[in-house]
Write a protein that holds these residues in place. Structure first.
Motif, mmCIF file in Angstrom:
data_model
loop_
_atom_site.group_PDB
_atom_site.id
_atom_site.type_symbol
_atom_site.label_atom_id
_atom_site.label_comp_id
_atom_site.label_asym_id
_atom_site.label_seq_id
_atom_site.Cartn_x
_atom_site.Cartn_y
_atom_site.Cartn_z
ATOM 1 N N MET A 196 0.834 -1.214 0.000
ATOM 2 C CA MET A 196 0.000 0.000 0.000
ATOM 3 C C MET A 196 0.868 1.262 0.000
ATOM 4 S SD MET A 196 -3.061 -1.004 -0.336
ATOM 5 C CE MET A 196 -2.263 -2.230 -1.385
ATOM 6 N N ARG B 220 1.960 1.610 -3.607
ATOM 7 C CA ARG B 220 0.826 1.993 -4.455
ATOM 8 C C ARG B 220 0.474 3.463 -4.224
ATOM 9 N NH1 ARG B 220 -1.216 1.427 -8.869
ATOM 10 N NH2 ARG B 220 -3.136 0.328 -9.306
ATOM 11 N N GLY B 221 0.520 3.893 -2.985
ATOM 12 C CA GLY B 221 0.216 5.283 -2.679
ATOM 13 C C GLY B 221 1.227 6.243 -3.268
ATOM 14 N N LEU C 180 0.460 6.702 -6.927
ATOM 15 C CA LEU C 180 -0.788 7.404 -7.271
ATOM 16 C C LEU C 180 -0.922 8.752 -6.572
ATOM 17 C CD1 LEU C 180 -3.141 4.296 -6.998
ATOM 18 C CD2 LEU C 180 -2.469 5.468 -9.112
ATOM 19 N N VAL D 109 -10.163 0.751 0.050
ATOM 20 C CA VAL D 109 -8.917 0.004 -0.091
ATOM 21 C C VAL D 109 -8.967 -1.290 0.715
ATOM 22 C CG1 VAL D 109 -6.453 -0.001 0.422
ATOM 23 C CG2 VAL D 109 -7.507 2.032 -0.602
ATOM 24 N N GLU E 18 -8.806 -4.946 -1.056
ATOM 25 C CA GLU E 18 -7.602 -5.752 -0.875
ATOM 26 C C GLU E 18 -7.816 -6.956 0.029
ATOM 27 O OE1 GLU E 18 -4.534 -5.401 -2.210
ATOM 28 O OE2 GLU E 18 -5.229 -3.758 -3.492
ATOM 29 N N GLY F 240 -1.527 7.828 0.836
ATOM 30 C CA GLY F 240 -1.486 6.717 -0.110
ATOM 31 C C GLY F 240 -2.801 5.962 -0.171
ATOM 32 N N ASP G 43 -5.427 8.104 -1.952
ATOM 33 C CA ASP G 43 -5.216 8.195 -3.397
ATOM 34 C C ASP G 43 -5.505 6.867 -4.087
ATOM 35 O OD1 ASP G 43 -4.544 10.777 -2.879
ATOM 36 O OD2 ASP G 43 -2.389 10.497 -3.119
ATOM 37 N N TYR G 44 -5.139 5.776 -3.457
ATOM 38 C CA TYR G 44 -5.450 4.470 -4.029
ATOM 39 C C TYR G 44 -6.961 4.236 -4.015
ATOM 40 C CZ TYR G 44 -5.234 -0.611 -4.785
ATOM 41 O OH TYR G 44 -5.408 -1.884 -5.269
ATOM 42 N N HIS H 176 -8.465 6.080 -6.801
ATOM 43 C CA HIS H 176 -8.150 5.375 -8.044
ATOM 44 C C HIS H 176 -9.082 4.179 -8.237
ATOM 45 C CE1 HIS H 176 -5.745 3.479 -11.205
ATOM 46 N NE2 HIS H 176 -5.782 2.364 -10.489
#
Length: 297
Positions: A26, A29-30, A33, A159, A163, A199, A202-203, A206
Motif C-alpha cells: 500500500m 501503491r500510494g 498514485l 482500499v 484488498e 497513499g 489516493d489508491y 483510483h
C-alpha cells in the motif's frame, strides 16, 4: 482512537496478504498514485481541520478553491470565532451540507474561549468538539500532528474492502477498524502517518475511478438520495434567500419566492407545513434568526 496498550492480537484475514506485505504494497501503491493537493503537508491543525470537514461528502476537485478562499478570510481559529455566522455561511455556499460550516464555527468559538485559540492535540479532545467525528479527529491527528491514528473514511474503507475482502458483501466497520488500526501502527506506516494515509486515500480514489466502487460492499453503504426536489435542496434554497437579505425578509416572501423557483423547475409548490418545518430546523440550528415573522441572517 489510537492503538490500545496491551491490545489483544489482531485477527488479520488469512486469505489476504500478510500485514507486512499489505503495508509495503500500500505504501508503494500510494507513492505511485500520489495527488498533490493544497492541504497536504500542512502543519496547522486548524487548516487541516477545515480541509477534513470540507471533504466530508464533497468531491476533492470542488474543495480546493473553497478551502483556500475560506482560510484567506478566516486564517485562524480566532478569526473564525470573531466572524459573523452569515459571513461564514456565505463563504460556504456551493459546498453543500451547511451544517458543517456551523459546526466548524462552534468549534472555533469554543477553542477561542477555552483553548487559547488552539485546537486540542489529542484524539479525545478533538472528538469532544462540535461536528468532529472519529474520522475527522483521526485525520487531524495523522495529518497535522503526524501521529498514527485510526482514520477510516470512504476511500480508506474502499482500499481495505478491495484488498482484504474482495468477494465479501456487507462488511462492517466493526470488522475493518481493528485492521485499519493494526496497519496504521505497523512500524512502516507509523513512521510517516501522512504518507500512509495519503497513499490509502489516493489508491481508494483510483479504485473508485477504475473498478466498481468497493465501498458498496460495506455494511453501512447507502446510496445518497437525489438532491433536486429534496428537503435538502429546499433547505439550501431558503438559507441562500435569507442570507441574501441582510435587512431581513418575511416568511411569506421567502415561501412565495421558493414556490416561484419550484415552479420554474417544474416541481409542485411547497406546502406551508413543510416550509414551516424546514424553517424551524434552520432556526434551531442557528442559520438565521426570526422576529415578528421576519427572517434575518
Amino acid at each position: 482512537m489510537v492503538r490500545r496498550k496491551n491490545a489483544e492480537p489482531i485477527d488479520w484475514p488469512c486469505e489476504g496478504p500478510a500485514l507486512d506485505d499489505f503495508v509495503t504494497s500500500m505504501l508503494a501503491r500510494g507513492d505511485e498514485l500520489y495527488r498533490d493537493l493544497p492541504w497536504r503537508h500542512v502543519d496547522d491543525p486548524y487548516a487541516v481541520l477545515v480541509s477534513e470537514i470540507m471533504l466530508q461528502q464533497t468531491q476533492v476537485a470542488r474543495v480546493g478553491r473553497f478551502w483556500e478562499r475560506f482560510l484567506s478570510a478566516f486564517p485562524t481559529v480566532d478569526a473564525l470565532a470573531a466572524a459573523a455566522v452569515p459571513d461564514v455561511l456565505e463563504l460556504w455556499q456551493g459546498l453543500g451540507y451547511n451544517r458543517r460550516a456551523l459546526a466548524l464555527k462552534r468549534t472555533a468559538d469554543r477553542c477561542a474561549a477555552e483553548g487559547a485559540g488552539r485546537l486540542p492535540e489529542t484524539y479525545e479532545g478533538l472528538l469532544a468538539l462540535p461536528g468532529i467525528g472519529p474520522a475527522t479527529a483521526a485525520g487531524v491527528v495523522a495529518f497535522a500532528y503526524q501521529r498514527p491514528a485510526v482514520y477510516l473514511e470512504t476511500n480508506v474503507r474502499s482500499v481495505f474492502l478491495h484488498e482484504l475482502f474482495p468477494e465479501e458483501e456487507a462488511v462492517s466497520d466493526k470488522v475493518l477498524l481493528p485492521l485499519v488500526e493494526a496497519a496504521a501502527f505497523h512500524p512502516a506506516a507509523a513512521a510517516d502517518p501522512r504518507r500512509w494515509y495519503y497513499g490509502l486515500l489516493d489508491y481508494g480514489a483510483h479504485l473508485k475511478a477504475t473498478v466498481p466502487n468497493p465501498s458498496r460492499r460495506s455494511a453501512g453503504h447507502s446510496r445518497q438520495s437525489a438532491f433536486e426536489g429534496s428537503r435538502r435542496q429546499k433547505r439550501a434554497w431558503i438559507t441562500r434567500r435569507v442570507l441574501a437579505a441582510p435587512e431581513g425578509v418575511s416568511r411569506a416572501a421567502v415561501l412565495a419566492d421558493l414556490n416561484t423557483a419550484e415552479a420554474a423547475a417544474g416541481r409542485p409548490e411547497v406546502e406551508p407545513p413543510l416550509f414551516d418545518s424546514i424553517v424551524a430546523d434552520l432556526l434551531a440550528e442557528g442559520f438565521f434568526r426570526e422576529e415578528n415573522d421576519t427572517l434575518t441572517p
